[in-house]
Design a protein around this motif. Structure first.
Motif, PDB file in Angstrom:
ATOM      1  N   GLU A  85      49.226  33.597  32.444  1.00  0.00           N
ATOM      2  CA  GLU A  85      48.005  34.360  32.698  1.00  0.00           C
ATOM      3  C   GLU A  85      47.515  35.023  31.411  1.00  0.00           C
ATOM      4  OE1 GLU A  85      47.880  35.779  37.318  1.00  0.00           O
ATOM      5  OE2 GLU A  85      49.209  36.877  36.011  1.00  0.00           O
ATOM      6  N   ALA A 116      44.079  34.495  29.442  1.00  0.00           N
ATOM      7  CA  ALA A 116      43.179  35.634  29.232  1.00  0.00           C
ATOM      8  C   ALA A 116      42.796  35.775  27.765  1.00  0.00           C
ATOM      9  CB  ALA A 116      43.847  36.910  29.729  1.00  0.00           C
ATOM     10  N   GLU A 118      35.718  32.325  25.597  1.00  0.00           N
ATOM     11  CA  GLU A 118      34.967  33.189  26.518  1.00  0.00           C
ATOM     12  C   GLU A 118      34.047  32.400  27.438  1.00  0.00           C
ATOM     13  OE1 GLU A 118      32.751  36.129  24.291  1.00  0.00           O
ATOM     14  OE2 GLU A 118      34.431  36.218  22.897  1.00  0.00           O
ATOM     15  N   LYS A 138      34.375  31.178  31.399  1.00  0.00           N
ATOM     16  CA  LYS A 138      34.625  32.316  32.288  1.00  0.00           C
ATOM     17  C   LYS A 138      34.999  31.929  33.725  1.00  0.00           C
ATOM     18  CE  LYS A 138      32.848  37.021  32.685  1.00  0.00           C
ATOM     19  NZ  LYS A 138      33.925  37.487  33.411  1.00  0.00           N
ATOM     20  N   ILE A 184      38.598  32.463  35.713  1.00  0.00           N
ATOM     21  CA  ILE A 184      38.758  33.222  36.961  1.00  0.00           C
ATOM     22  C   ILE A 184      39.441  32.353  38.009  1.00  0.00           C
ATOM     23  CG2 ILE A 184      37.478  34.267  38.886  1.00  0.00           C
ATOM     24  CD1 ILE A 184      35.495  35.316  36.781  1.00  0.00           C
ATOM     25  N   PHE A 226      43.073  32.285  37.153  1.00  0.00           N
ATOM     26  CA  PHE A 226      43.731  33.564  37.472  1.00  0.00           C
ATOM     27  C   PHE A 226      44.043  33.662  38.961  1.00  0.00           C
ATOM     28  CE2 PHE A 226      41.449  35.588  33.666  1.00  0.00           C
ATOM     29  CZ  PHE A 226      42.538  35.365  32.861  1.00  0.00           C
ATOM     30  N   ILE A 227      43.036  33.322  39.784  1.00  0.00           N
ATOM     31  CA  ILE A 227      43.236  33.465  41.229  1.00  0.00           C
ATOM     32  C   ILE A 227      44.298  32.476  41.709  1.00  0.00           C
ATOM     33  CG2 ILE A 227      42.082  33.212  43.474  1.00  0.00           C
ATOM     34  CD1 ILE A 227      39.575  34.372  42.117  1.00  0.00           C
ATOM     35  N   THR A 278      47.648  33.819  40.685  1.00  0.00           N
ATOM     36  CA  THR A 278      48.002  34.975  41.510  1.00  0.00           C
ATOM     37  C   THR A 278      48.596  34.528  42.829  1.00  0.00           C
ATOM     38  OG1 THR A 278      46.229  36.242  40.536  1.00  0.00           O
ATOM     39  CG2 THR A 278      47.087  37.052  42.616  1.00  0.00           C
ATOM     40  N   GLU A 307      39.495  43.888  29.498  1.00  0.00           N
ATOM     41  CA  GLU A 307      40.413  43.762  28.362  1.00  0.00           C
ATOM     42  C   GLU A 307      39.950  44.593  27.164  1.00  0.00           C
ATOM     43  OE1 GLU A 307      39.859  39.262  27.784  1.00  0.00           O
ATOM     44  OE2 GLU A 307      40.017  40.048  25.755  1.00  0.00           O
ATOM     45  N   VAL A 346      50.596  42.494  41.732  1.00  0.00           N
ATOM     46  CA  VAL A 346      50.176  41.161  41.273  1.00  0.00           C
ATOM     47  C   VAL A 346      48.675  40.990  41.498  1.00  0.00           C
ATOM     48  CG1 VAL A 346      50.347  38.715  41.866  1.00  0.00           C
ATOM     49  CG2 VAL A 346      52.411  40.029  41.466  1.00  0.00           C
ATOM     50  N   THR A 355      45.529  41.043  38.627  1.00  0.00           N
ATOM     51  CA  THR A 355      44.533  39.986  38.486  1.00  0.00           C
ATOM     52  C   THR A 355      43.118  40.514  38.645  1.00  0.00           C
ATOM     53  OG1 THR A 355      46.081  38.389  39.380  1.00  0.00           O
ATOM     54  CG2 THR A 355      43.767  37.765  39.376  1.00  0.00           C
ATOM     55  N   LEU A 391      42.404  41.384  34.859  1.00  0.00           N
ATOM     56  CA  LEU A 391      42.170  40.074  34.243  1.00  0.00           C
ATOM     57  C   LEU A 391      40.756  39.543  34.474  1.00  0.00           C
ATOM     58  CD1 LEU A 391      45.479  38.114  34.959  1.00  0.00           C
ATOM     59  CD2 LEU A 391      44.741  39.066  32.793  1.00  0.00           C
ATOM     60  N   VAL A 392      40.326  39.576  35.736  1.00  0.00           N
ATOM     61  CA  VAL A 392      39.040  38.933  36.074  1.00  0.00           C
ATOM     62  C   VAL A 392      37.871  39.721  35.485  1.00  0.00           C
ATOM     63  CG1 VAL A 392      37.489  38.364  37.954  1.00  0.00           C
ATOM     64  CG2 VAL A 392      39.905  37.814  38.125  1.00  0.00           C
TER      65      VAL A 392
END
Lengths: 111, 248
Positions: A36, A40, A45, A48, A52, A55-56, A59, B77, B239, B243, B247-248
């Motif tokens: 992750e 990140a 960039e 995007k 995402i 990331f999801i 997770t 961030e 967790v 996120t 993170l998002v």
């Protein structure tokens, strides 16, 4: 008054393969978290939405391992597992309903 | 007649509490049901965060030109880039990453405590519970530092719409972005932090009961398992917070 006592029960010896399985899950969780970070900070960039999405996805991989292995849900009765998992569908409903609402508010304020 | 007799006697057994639904004990089942309701509470918080975030414009430009402003939602961030003893050094997300690892590790030591409990190994239960409590306390310490830094803000601060300067954050205003940003930070991480705090308190209670031999005399270490469920849930929530907030 409870007094500390010397244990008379002899513990059963530890099953090495079981302990290794616990650490294996821990290593997977650590690696996914590290991944992750990599996504990140190192991915451009402009990616995007792809970021995402990743990331999801990651997770849910982590959540799956925690619930299934650490909380032992995968090894319980299947009926218990579904009793716990199915109600979370309502969360998806709330998510969908409120995000449509949020977009409407945004449109009303800024357009 | 015989059939009826069998039926009534089995009904009596069911209602007398002799059976365990889902083959899970009462305590474990109720812990699961509590966790489901708690999961709804946290979902509501996180979804509300998403809603408020979407009703604000996002930051459009490139990350290197980013500056704090009240007119768009900040990039996480760029907000969370401080680390204790490295003042002024930009280390995006490193500190929250460390907190994530600490919480995952304390979850692992909790599983090891549960495993030791199955073997009636009192000493191992004590050892792993101590590590779990230690991990929880370190996490709480990190969060206290993170809050303190968030509240006091950066040296540069940022300019409000009326031209005045603001440093740090409170419930009305903050230097990072719209007022709601800090409000959600305080609510979500605070509510999670309170869960960690109560988890540490419960872990300590179980550690105490194991140490003085209460659990051993009871004949099983199921309390470790029940509190363990709660502790893993706290990790699970983190967790998601990690996120969706960082993170998002």
């Amino acid at each position: 008054m409870i007094e500390p006592e010397i244990s008379t029960i002899k513990p059963e010896p530890a099953d090495k393969s079981k302990i290794w399985k616990i650490w294996k899950v821990a290593i997977i969780l650590g690696l996914v978290t590290a991944a992750e970070f990599y996504v990140a900070l190192q991915f451009p960039e402009s990616w995007k939405s792809f970021k995402i999405f990743l990331f999801i996805g990651m997770t849910f991989v982590k959540a799956g391992y925690i619930v299934a292995e650490f909380m032992h849900l995968a090894h319980e009765q299947k009926s218990l597992m579904w009793t716990i998992l199915i109600p979370t569908v309502f969360v998806v409903w709330l998510l969908g309903a409120l995000f449509i609402q949020a977009d409407a508010i945004y449109q009303a304020i800024y357009f | 007649m015989a059939n009826q007799a069998t039926l009534s006697s089995s009904n009596k057994d069911l209602w007398a509490g002799g059976t365990e639904p889902f083959k899970a004990s009462y305590g474990k089942l109720m812990m699961w049901f509590f966790l489901i309701s708690d999961a709804f509470t946290f979902s509501a918080f996180l979804i509300a965060y998403g809603v408020i975030r979407f009703r604000h414009p996002g930051y459009e430009g490139s990350l290197s030109d980013f500056s704090f402003s009240q007119s768009y939602w900040p990039v996480p961030e760029k907000v969370f880039e401080a680390f204790p003893f490295f003042h002024g050094v930009e280390l995006p997300l490193v500190f929250v990453g460390l907190m994530t690892f600490i919480l995952i590790l304390s979850s692992v030591t909790m599983v090891l405590a549960v495993e030791a409990g199955h073997r009636m190994d009192r000493q191992a239960v004590e050892k792993w519970m101590i590590w779990t409590i230690f991990g929880g306390l370190v996490f709480l310490g990190c969060q206290a530092w993170e809050w303190s830094h968030f509240i006091h803000g950066t040296d540069a601060g940022s300019k409000l719409l009326d031209g005045s300067m603001i440093y740090g954050a409170n419930l009305q205003l903050n230097q990072y972005g719209p007022p709601d940003f800090a409000a959600f930070f305080f609510f979500i991480t605070g509510f999670h932090g309170f869960h960690v705090f109560s988890g540490v308190a419960l872990n300590f209670l179980i550690f105490y009961q194991a140490t003085v031999g209460i659990l051993e005399r009871r004949g099983h270490y199921e309390m470790v398992e029940k509190v363990g469920l709660y502790w893993h849930f706290v990790d699970l929530v983190w967790v998601f917070v990690f996120t969706f907030f960082y993170l998002v």
